[in-house]
Design a protein around this motif. Structure first.
Motif, PDB file in Angstrom:
ATOM      1  N   TYR A 130       0.835  -1.199   0.000  1.00 46.96           N
ATOM      2  CA  TYR A 130       0.000   0.000   0.000  1.00 46.96           C
ATOM      3  C   TYR A 130       0.874   1.255   0.000  1.00 46.96           C
ATOM      4  O   TYR A 130       1.839   1.364   0.752  1.00 46.96           O
ATOM      5  CB  TYR A 130      -0.883   0.035   1.239  1.00 46.96           C
ATOM      6  N   TYR A 161      -3.614   1.652  -3.399  1.00 48.05           N
ATOM      7  CA  TYR A 161      -4.227   1.374  -2.108  1.00 48.05           C
ATOM      8  C   TYR A 161      -5.399   0.437  -2.356  1.00 48.05           C
ATOM      9  O   TYR A 161      -6.090   0.546  -3.368  1.00 48.05           O
ATOM     10  CB  TYR A 161      -4.722   2.660  -1.434  1.00 48.05           C
ATOM     11  N   GLY A 188      -2.802  -4.525  -4.026  1.00 48.80           N
ATOM     12  CA  GLY A 188      -2.057  -3.906  -2.942  1.00 48.80           C
ATOM     13  C   GLY A 188      -2.078  -4.802  -1.713  1.00 48.80           C
ATOM     14  O   GLY A 188      -3.075  -5.475  -1.438  1.00 48.80           O
ATOM     15  N   SER A 190      -1.128  -4.909   2.491  1.00 46.37           N
ATOM     16  CA  SER A 190      -0.817  -4.082   3.654  1.00 46.37           C
ATOM     17  C   SER A 190       0.213  -4.789   4.524  1.00 46.37           C
ATOM     18  O   SER A 190       0.376  -6.006   4.478  1.00 46.37           O
ATOM     19  CB  SER A 190      -2.083  -3.810   4.469  1.00 46.37           C
ATOM     20  N   THR A 199      -4.300   1.397   6.857  1.00 45.55           N
ATOM     21  CA  THR A 199      -5.537   1.656   6.123  1.00 45.55           C
ATOM     22  C   THR A 199      -6.733   1.351   7.006  1.00 45.55           C
ATOM     23  O   THR A 199      -6.669   0.509   7.910  1.00 45.55           O
ATOM     24  CB  THR A 199      -5.618   0.788   4.857  1.00 45.55           C
ATOM     25  N   TYR A 225      -4.467   5.804   5.389  1.00 49.58           N
ATOM     26  CA  TYR A 225      -5.293   5.855   4.179  1.00 49.58           C
ATOM     27  C   TYR A 225      -6.739   5.598   4.565  1.00 49.58           C
ATOM     28  O   TYR A 225      -7.064   4.575   5.178  1.00 49.58           O
ATOM     29  CB  TYR A 225      -4.817   4.800   3.185  1.00 49.58           C
TER      30      TYR A 225
END
Length: 266
Positions: A130, A161, A188, A190, A199, A225
């Motif tokens: 991300y 993202y 993406g 994480s 996120t 995010y």
């Protein structure tokens, strides 16, 4: 034997707007023996919008500056008409006024054949962390490339993202809505290491660890995010290195205490 002299005079066929030609004939004694008048109406100003279209697409024709009746070569009447050409066509508008020869103007509508290009899209990576950038490149478009991200040009650099994102390149040309398109997917992932992005996983309070991808509240060293559709209540003073709004939204309190998000001061 009689000799005739012809004299042409310009007189108004229609006040202000048009003219007529009057021809008088005289004998050698100066007596007028005939009179002939022929007038012409004004030439209207004609516009086609758009002036180039795909076959079968509608075009609006308009004529202005005619104080009489506008008659079109299509058989239609009126200052504004609609046509649907399938080949390049010239249209004529006549300004008809009683007692005058119609004034005529023309406009040509061109037909554009939109040929689809074979567009392909390549990406510098299909899986990234991300927040990491990916370069997208479109090939095969002979017009202008427009990306689903809003960027234009044969290449685009985007930050990824979300688990999987589709990116589309659309080839555009004048008077053609689309001249071909292609898409690709980038995934993406994480993480909770240095440089990773926190996120949102759902809507909720800023200080709720379950709202965030790493199960912890963001700090001044974290980029965060806000995923699409997630509403985050700022119910405490929050901290973040960087805030990226991917469609999510922060909801600040409307009454005291007025909490906010604090960022590093560089």
């Amino acid at each position: 034997m009689k000799t005739f002299l012809f004299i042409s005079l310009w007189l108004a066929c229609y006040p202000t707007f048009a003219q007529s030609t009057t021809t008088l004939a005289y004998d050698v004694s100066g007596n007028r023996i005939s009179k002939k008048m022929q007038g012409s109406g004004p030439q209207p100003s004609v516009v086609a919008s758009p002036q180039a279209v795909n076959p079968g697409q509608q075009v609006a024709l308009s004529a202005s500056g005619c104080p009489g009746t506008v008659k079109w070569s299509t058989g239609q009447q009126g200052a504004n008409v609609t046509v649907t050409p399938t080949v390049t066509t010239q249209y004529s508008a006549s300004c008809v006024i009683a007692g005058c020869v119609p004034g005529v103007s023309n406009v040509t509508v061109d037909i554009i054949q939109c040929v689809l290009d074979e567009v392909t899209v390549a990406t510098s990576a299909t899986i990234v962390r991300y927040g990491q950038p990916v370069t997208l490149i479109a090939y095969g478009c002979t017009g202008k490339v427009e990306w689903s991200t809003g960027q234009t040009g044969n290449s685009a650099i985007i930050d990824v993202y979300g688990p999987v994102t589709q990116f589309t390149a659309t080839c555009t040309k004048p008077y053609c809505a689309s001249a071909g398109s292609a898409f690709t997917y980038v995934a993406g992932t994480s993480g909770c290491g240095t440089g990773d992005v926190l996120t949102t996983l759902k809507s909720g309070n800023w200080n709720d660890p379950s709202v965030w991808s790493c199960g912890r509240i963001p700090t001044l060293t974290d980029a965060v995010y806000l995923a699409d559709g997630h509403l985050i209540n700022v119910n405490v003073t929050g901290y973040a290195k960087l805030l990226i709004q991917g469609g999510g939204q922060l909801l600040y309190p409307s009454t005291e205490p007025y909490y906010t998000i604090v960022f590093p001061s560089y």
